[in-house]
Design an enzyme around this catalytic site. Structure first.
Site, PDB file in Angstrom:
ATOM      1  N   ASP A 168       0.810  -1.217   0.000  1.00  0.00           N
ATOM      2  CA  ASP A 168       0.000   0.000   0.000  1.00  0.00           C
ATOM      3  C   ASP A 168       0.845   1.270   0.000  1.00  0.00           C
ATOM      4  O   ASP A 168       0.554   2.228  -0.716  1.00  0.00           O
ATOM      5  CB  ASP A 168      -0.905   0.035   1.243  1.00  0.00           C
ATOM      6  CG  ASP A 168      -2.022  -0.995   1.181  1.00  0.00           C
ATOM      7  OD1 ASP A 168      -2.408  -1.392   0.070  1.00  0.00           O
ATOM      8  OD2 ASP A 168      -2.510  -1.392   2.246  1.00  0.00           O
ATOM      9  N   GLU A 169       1.899   1.256   0.811  1.00  0.00           N
ATOM     10  CA  GLU A 169       2.650   2.490   1.040  1.00  0.00           C
ATOM     11  C   GLU A 169       3.491   2.937  -0.157  1.00  0.00           C
ATOM     12  O   GLU A 169       3.992   4.066  -0.177  1.00  0.00           O
ATOM     13  CB  GLU A 169       3.552   2.340   2.271  1.00  0.00           C
ATOM     14  CG  GLU A 169       4.643   1.297   2.179  1.00  0.00           C
ATOM     15  CD  GLU A 169       4.194  -0.096   2.592  1.00  0.00           C
ATOM     16  OE1 GLU A 169       5.071  -0.948   2.816  1.00  0.00           O
ATOM     17  OE2 GLU A 169       2.965  -0.338   2.689  1.00  0.00           O
ATOM     18  N   HIS A 205      -6.571  -4.442  -2.683  1.00  0.00           N
ATOM     19  CA  HIS A 205      -7.017  -3.803  -1.435  1.00  0.00           C
ATOM     20  C   HIS A 205      -7.392  -2.372  -1.787  1.00  0.00           C
ATOM     21  O   HIS A 205      -6.788  -1.761  -2.670  1.00  0.00           O
ATOM     22  CB  HIS A 205      -5.885  -3.850  -0.406  1.00  0.00           C
ATOM     23  CG  HIS A 205      -6.180  -3.194   0.910  1.00  0.00           C
ATOM     24  ND1 HIS A 205      -7.411  -3.280   1.535  1.00  0.00           N
ATOM     25  CD2 HIS A 205      -5.400  -2.449   1.737  1.00  0.00           C
ATOM     26  CE1 HIS A 205      -7.367  -2.622   2.684  1.00  0.00           C
ATOM     27  NE2 HIS A 205      -6.166  -2.105   2.819  1.00  0.00           N
ATOM     28  N   GLU A 212      -1.092 -23.678  20.736  1.00  0.00           N
ATOM     29  CA  GLU A 212      -2.430 -24.260  20.664  1.00  0.00           C
ATOM     30  C   GLU A 212      -3.473 -23.310  20.064  1.00  0.00           C
ATOM     31  O   GLU A 212      -4.624 -23.719  19.850  1.00  0.00           O
ATOM     32  CB  GLU A 212      -2.870 -24.748  22.048  1.00  0.00           C
ATOM     33  CG  GLU A 212      -2.029 -25.917  22.535  1.00  0.00           C
ATOM     34  CD  GLU A 212      -2.597 -26.589  23.765  1.00  0.00           C
ATOM     35  OE1 GLU A 212      -3.810 -26.452  24.021  1.00  0.00           O
ATOM     36  OE2 GLU A 212      -1.826 -27.250  24.475  1.00  0.00           O
TER      37      GLU A 212
END
Length: 337
Positions: free
Chosen positions: A81-82, A106, A229
């Protein structure tokens, strides 16, 4: 919400069109390879270097970004994006053809006005709801991941059909393609990343680990209970929702879940969630991230290094070294993608 599948898409809409995928990272490699395997004419726009070599080793044609844009009628932007706004000004805007299709994975730069395409360019988004490595591995196994489809500009009148075909060609039609818009995708995506999937989850794991270690428990035990877990629980939730997970765990675990969970995520936490959502909706987060990049990311770099030095990383590296099966069929292979 409208949902589309392969039967709703016509891949003929992509035939005779050259598709340029800009970037060859997690999403870029997945889109490019899936398109290639679907029989599409695809090229990769990229700077010479390691990723260029990776793309060519996979049988893809790599070209300098500006050349790839000029040669394509569909341009999918999958660089971070940047860097998109600068790439757009330097390589995309001067070379994209009138009537072409400019696509994104995006909506950040379109929604927050960092990229403003001319009115004669069609603009759509195909956003897989999974990391690129899973987009690729699911496709190669005959499946796919759900994807979002949005149209921002449609001068040709067929942008949705083109976007739908693109999503189908990379595997989205096998799982479901949901119709949305750039605002909704961008704001919900940022919120999910910050509050649950990345920010909320990693902070919860680290602080729970620290709590057990501070109380005198072995770091290895803390790692297993607070990090290892998590996958077991998330897999059950992913498969059938929260109730499916609760069906599968012990009654003791269930009781602890329903009575202690609300003491961790309290109304104070919800208040902070609402504040984060307002920062996203107002553009405050976007401005902060843009300025952070303009300043060479001092906060970003410092916090990442702090995270890398966290004791849970050292303990985890040691324990994962004792479990070689974790690397069998690993989604991420940094030498290839």
């Amino acid at each position: 919400m409208e949902v589309f599948y392969d039967k709703d898409a016509d891949l003929q809409n992509l035939r005779g069109k050259t598709i340029a995928v800009l970037g060859y990272g997690s999403q870029g490699h997945a889109h490019a390879l899936n398109l290639k395997d679907s029989g599409m004419d695809v090229i990769v726009g990229i700077r010479p270097g390691t990723s260029w070599d990776k793309a060519e080793k996979c049988g893809l044609k790599a070209m300098p970004t500006a050349d790839a844009v000029g040669a394509a009628s569909i341009v999918m932007v999958l660089v971070p994006d940047e860097v998109q706004s600068k790439l757009y000004l330097d390589a995309i805007a001067p070379n994209i053809q009138s009537g072409s299709y400019l696509a994104f994975g995006h909506g950040f730069n379109i929604h927050f006005g960092q990229i403003v395409p001319p009115s004669h360019v069609n603009v759509f988004m195909v956003a897989p709801k999974a990391p690129g490595h899973l987009v690729r591995s699911s496709y190669t196994k005959g499946g796919g991941v759900p994807m979002l489809l949005a149209v921002h500009q449609d001068p040709n009148g067929d942008t949705e059909a083109i976007g739908l075909a693109y999503a189908s060609a990379i595997g989205g039609g096998r799982a479901g393609i949901l119709k949305t818009d750039f605002r909704e995708e961008t704001e919900t995506d940022l919120f999910g990343e910050q509050v649950v999937l990345c920010g909320g989850l990693t902070a919860l794991i680290q602080q729970a680990f620290e709590t057990l270690v501070e109380a005198g428990y072995a770091p290895e035990m803390a790692y297993f209970e607070c990090l290892h877990e998590v996958k077991l629980i998330v897999d059950l939730i992913y498969e059938g929702g929260i109730s499916n997970m609760r069906y599968s765990v012990s009654t003791t675990a269930k009781y602890g879940d329903i009575t202690r969970g609300p003491r961790i995520v309290t109304e104070k936490t919800r208040k902070e969630m609402r504040a984060i959502l307002r920062e996203i909706q107002s553009g405050a987060f976007a401005r902060e991230w843009i300025l952070e990049n303009q300043a060479n990311r001092p906060v970003y770099n410092a916090l990442l290094k702090k995270g890398e030095r966290h004791p849970i990383e050292e303990v985890g590296t040691k324990l994962r070294g004792m479990m070689p099966w974790l690397q069998q069929g690993a989604l991420v292979d940094r030498t290839k993608n």
